[in-house]
Motif scaffolding. Structure first.
Motif, mmCIF file in Angstrom:
data_model
loop_
_atom_site.group_PDB
_atom_site.id
_atom_site.type_symbol
_atom_site.label_atom_id
_atom_site.label_comp_id
_atom_site.label_asym_id
_atom_site.label_seq_id
_atom_site.Cartn_x
_atom_site.Cartn_y
_atom_site.Cartn_z
ATOM 1 N N THR A 46 87.108 56.418 -35.696
ATOM 2 C CA THR A 46 87.626 57.782 -35.613
ATOM 3 C C THR A 46 86.524 58.821 -35.621
ATOM 4 O O THR A 46 86.603 59.833 -34.906
ATOM 5 C CB THR A 46 88.600 58.046 -36.775
ATOM 6 N N ASP A 47 85.469 58.616 -36.404
ATOM 7 C CA ASP A 47 84.387 59.600 -36.470
ATOM 8 C C ASP A 47 83.718 59.771 -35.107
ATOM 9 O O ASP A 47 83.438 60.903 -34.676
ATOM 10 C CB ASP A 47 83.352 59.174 -37.515
ATOM 11 N N ALA A 48 83.459 58.669 -34.426
ATOM 12 C CA ALA A 48 82.834 58.751 -33.098
ATOM 13 C C ALA A 48 83.762 59.440 -32.109
ATOM 14 O O ALA A 48 83.313 60.208 -31.243
ATOM 15 C CB ALA A 48 82.468 57.354 -32.611
ATOM 16 N N LEU A 49 85.054 59.194 -32.236
ATOM 17 C CA LEU A 49 86.014 59.848 -31.356
ATOM 18 C C LEU A 49 86.020 61.351 -31.599
ATOM 19 O O LEU A 49 86.042 62.148 -30.650
ATOM 20 C CB LEU A 49 87.416 59.271 -31.602
ATOM 21 N N ARG A 50 85.964 61.755 -32.861
ATOM 22 C CA ARG A 50 85.961 63.179 -33.198
ATOM 23 C C ARG A 50 84.701 63.863 -32.641
ATOM 24 O O ARG A 50 84.792 64.969 -32.094
ATOM 25 C CB ARG A 50 86.035 63.350 -34.719
ATOM 26 N N VAL A 51 83.579 63.209 -32.753
ATOM 27 C CA VAL A 51 82.323 63.772 -32.243
ATOM 28 C C VAL A 51 82.376 63.925 -30.731
ATOM 29 O O VAL A 51 81.924 64.940 -30.181
ATOM 30 C CB VAL A 51 81.133 62.878 -32.657
ATOM 31 N N PHE A 52 82.926 62.950 -30.039
ATOM 32 C CA PHE A 52 82.994 63.036 -28.580
ATOM 33 C C PHE A 52 83.965 64.120 -28.132
ATOM 34 O O PHE A 52 83.699 64.852 -27.174
ATOM 35 C CB PHE A 52 83.412 61.692 -27.979
ATOM 36 N N CYS A 53 85.106 64.235 -28.804
ATOM 37 C CA CYS A 53 86.134 65.186 -28.376
ATOM 38 C C CYS A 53 85.768 66.635 -28.667
ATOM 39 O O CYS A 53 86.209 67.539 -27.938
ATOM 40 C CB CYS A 53 87.466 64.856 -29.059
ATOM 41 N N ALA A 54 84.994 66.881 -29.710
ATOM 42 C CA ALA A 54 84.728 68.254 -30.155
ATOM 43 C C ALA A 54 84.234 69.174 -29.039
ATOM 44 O O ALA A 54 84.821 70.244 -28.805
ATOM 45 C CB ALA A 54 83.759 68.246 -31.328
ATOM 46 N N PRO A 55 83.175 68.831 -28.295
ATOM 47 C CA PRO A 55 82.697 69.751 -27.253
ATOM 48 C C PRO A 55 83.638 69.883 -26.066
ATOM 49 O O PRO A 55 83.556 70.864 -25.319
ATOM 50 C CB PRO A 55 81.347 69.149 -26.837
ATOM 51 N N LEU A 56 84.521 68.935 -25.888
ATOM 52 C CA LEU A 56 85.431 68.986 -24.736
ATOM 53 C C LEU A 56 86.496 70.073 -24.890
ATOM 54 O O LEU A 56 87.129 70.452 -23.903
ATOM 55 C CB LEU A 56 86.105 67.624 -24.542
ATOM 56 N N HIS A 57 86.668 70.598 -26.102
ATOM 57 C CA HIS A 57 87.629 71.683 -26.307
ATOM 58 C C HIS A 57 87.218 72.961 -25.574
ATOM 59 O O HIS A 57 88.049 73.844 -25.376
ATOM 60 C CB HIS A 57 87.798 71.969 -27.801
ATOM 61 N N SER A 58 85.954 73.064 -25.179
ATOM 62 C CA SER A 58 85.488 74.254 -24.461
ATOM 63 C C SER A 58 85.353 74.022 -22.963
ATOM 64 O O SER A 58 84.882 74.900 -22.237
ATOM 65 C CB SER A 58 84.144 74.722 -25.029
ATOM 66 N N GLU A 59 85.778 72.857 -22.494
ATOM 67 C CA GLU A 59 85.698 72.539 -21.071
ATOM 68 C C GLU A 59 86.977 72.972 -20.356
ATOM 69 O O GLU A 59 88.058 72.950 -20.942
ATOM 70 C CB GLU A 59 85.484 71.034 -20.866
ATOM 71 N N PRO A 60 86.881 73.321 -19.065
ATOM 72 C CA PRO A 60 88.093 73.710 -18.327
ATOM 73 C C PRO A 60 89.025 72.546 -18.059
ATOM 74 O O PRO A 60 90.238 72.724 -17.950
ATOM 75 C CB PRO A 60 87.544 74.305 -17.027
ATOM 76 N N PHE A 61 88.482 71.329 -17.930
ATOM 77 C CA PHE A 61 89.339 70.167 -17.694
ATOM 78 C C PHE A 61 88.664 68.892 -18.150
ATOM 79 O O PHE A 61 87.433 68.818 -18.266
ATOM 80 C CB PHE A 61 89.719 70.066 -16.208
ATOM 81 N N ILE A 62 89.480 67.871 -18.423
ATOM 82 C CA ILE A 62 89.009 66.517 -18.688
ATOM 83 C C ILE A 62 89.856 65.571 -17.843
ATOM 84 O O ILE A 62 90.951 65.925 -17.398
ATOM 85 C CB ILE A 62 89.121 66.123 -20.167
ATOM 86 N N THR A 63 89.354 64.385 -17.594
ATOM 87 C CA THR A 63 90.144 63.363 -16.901
ATOM 88 C C THR A 63 90.557 62.298 -17.909
ATOM 89 O O THR A 63 89.810 61.978 -18.837
ATOM 90 C CB THR A 63 89.345 62.721 -15.756
ATOM 91 N N VAL A 64 91.772 61.785 -17.731
ATOM 92 C CA VAL A 64 92.351 60.865 -18.713
ATOM 93 C C VAL A 64 93.049 59.716 -17.992
ATOM 94 O O VAL A 64 93.701 59.912 -16.958
ATOM 95 C CB VAL A 64 93.369 61.583 -19.620
ATOM 96 N N ASP A 65 92.941 58.532 -18.548
ATOM 97 C CA ASP A 65 93.678 57.375 -18.043
ATOM 98 C C ASP A 65 93.929 56.438 -19.216
ATOM 99 O O ASP A 65 93.298 56.560 -20.273
ATOM 100 C CB ASP A 65 92.893 56.659 -16.938
ATOM 101 N N THR A 66 94.850 55.522 -19.046
ATOM 102 C CA THR A 66 95.123 54.537 -20.092
ATOM 103 C C THR A 66 95.248 53.152 -19.480
ATOM 104 O O THR A 66 95.530 52.999 -18.300
ATOM 105 C CB THR A 66 96.436 54.843 -20.843
#
Length: 389
Positions: A7-27
């Motif tokens: 979870t900590d690594a996920l939180r670190v990766f996601c944090a800067p993406l909150h200021s991006e206009p878009f992200i790509t997602v797949d599952t």
């Protein structure tokens, strides 16, 4: 290739993406043996890096991901999003927003109906994908490097495809053309069907209101049972068994056990009790509450050739406009236009669809336009011009 397993690594990766206009997602998920899809991997693509997140890792909490998917300032880009969105709604009780589906956008950008990801990125990102892991078991651990590489490609090239599709939509003023399809994806009801309406999906449901009332109760029971046991609905009871029971309306375990495909043990056990209760509820449904199959429009006889001609027009305008024909009008909607003209209540006679197809369809039906072949091209001609020659 980065695989996030805590979870900590996920939180670190996601944090800067909150200021991006878009992200790509797949599952990546498994569903062959369950009612609910089992999430096995989430891929996230940012401007500088992409990662794969292992939701099955011990102690993994996806809250940082859900918070990012909730951020209204960040567009979440998917390709063929429906099953991905169903997973997130089931796990977090909310849908990512705002969202963009490149498969839908491609329908008005010249790629036809339901374009696959591989074809789309080959055209827009000049990328060739290794699809060797397409049918892999994503629940197995550990994941191989090849599996992770395959999964990451589903978000890395998607960034380029999204930017080019978005630019084309804006340049051609077609953003609103896909809004209706996108609205379906944004509606939680798309992924949470009412159990009492599931009977409408069953083939062979021909019968009177009493039969439909019983079938409705049986299908609703099966749906809830499949959800509770988390197994595919047909592993509870197949459609054809429900239809047979609804026709014969057994009242005892003995008569129920005569149903083809239903074991005697099931008929005399808890399953049999639940089925008989559903049959009883259906039989006790007041007549005024019996369901009715949608009435088929009373179309004039002999409209077949007219409908066929309008479908030729639809094919022409869809190719000329680089829009998938299904997005403009379905075959059934064209039949309605052929039979009812302006009185047909269909999307093709409103908005942008009317401009590129509906208006000419009505004029062709009224004898004001004609289709002709010039060289090897189909053209639309005014009847008055034709008569003047």
């Amino acid at each position: 290739m980065t695989l996030i397993t805590n979870t900590d690594a996920l939180r670190v990766f996601c944090a800067p993406l909150h200021s991006e206009p878009f992200i790509t997602v797949d599952t990546e998920f498994m569903r062959e043996k369950t009612y609910w899809p089992q999430l096995c991997l989430v891929q996230i693509g940012g401007p500088d890096a992409a990662v794969a997140v292992d939701p099955l890792a011990e102690g993994m909490d996806l809250t940082p991901l859900y918070e990012l998917l909730d951020n209204r300032n960040v567009t979440k880009v998917f390709h063929a999003a429906r099953q991905d969105l169903e997973i997130f709604l089931h796990l977090s009780n909310r849908l990512p927003a705002p969202l963009f589906d490149t498969q839908i956008a491609a329908m008005v950008c010249g790629f036809g109906e339901s374009v696959g990801y591989e074809h789309l990125v080959s055209k827009l990102a000049n990328a060739r994908l290794d699809k060797g892991s397409r049918f892999t078991d994503w629940a197995m651990r550990p994941l191989s490097d090849r599996q992770i590489k395959y999964a990451m490609a589903d978000v890395t090239h998607l960034r380029v495809a999204y930017q080019k599709l978005r630019n084309q939509l804006e340049c051609e003023n077609r953003t609103q053309w896909i809004e209706e399809e996108m609205e379906v994806l944004r509606d939680p009801a798309t992924y949470r069907p009412d159990p009492m309406q599931i009977y409408q999906r069953i083939k062979g449901k021909k019968g009177n209101g009493r039969f439909l009332a019983v079938l409705r109760e049986l299908a609703a029971w099966r749906e809830r049972e499949a959800q509770y046991r988390d197994i595919p609905r047909n592993r509870v009871l197949r459609d054809e068994i429900l239809v047979e029971i609804a026709h014969h309306t057994p009242e005892t375990p003995k008569t129920l056990s005569r149903t083809r495909g239903l074991s005697e043990k099931a008929a005399h056990g808890l399953t049999g009790i639940a089925i008989l209760d559903a049959v009883k509820r259906g039989l006790e449904t007041p007549r005024e509450q019996w369901p009715q199959l949608p009435a088929r429009p009373d179309l004039p006889r002999g409209i077949g050739p007219t409908s066929d001609l309008l479908k030729v027009l639809l094919k022409k305008v869809s190719e000329d406009a680089n829009v998938a024909g299904r997005l403009i009008a379905s075959s059934a909607e064209v039949d309605l236009i052929a039979g009812l003209g302006e009185n047909a209540i269909v999307p093709a006679l409103g908005g942008w669809r009317r401009e590129i197809f509906g208006k000419d369809a009505l004029r062709l039906r009224a004898g004001e336009l004609a289709l002709a072949i010039r060289g090897n091209q189909l053209i639309i001609r005014e009847i008055s011009d034709q008569l003047a020659e």
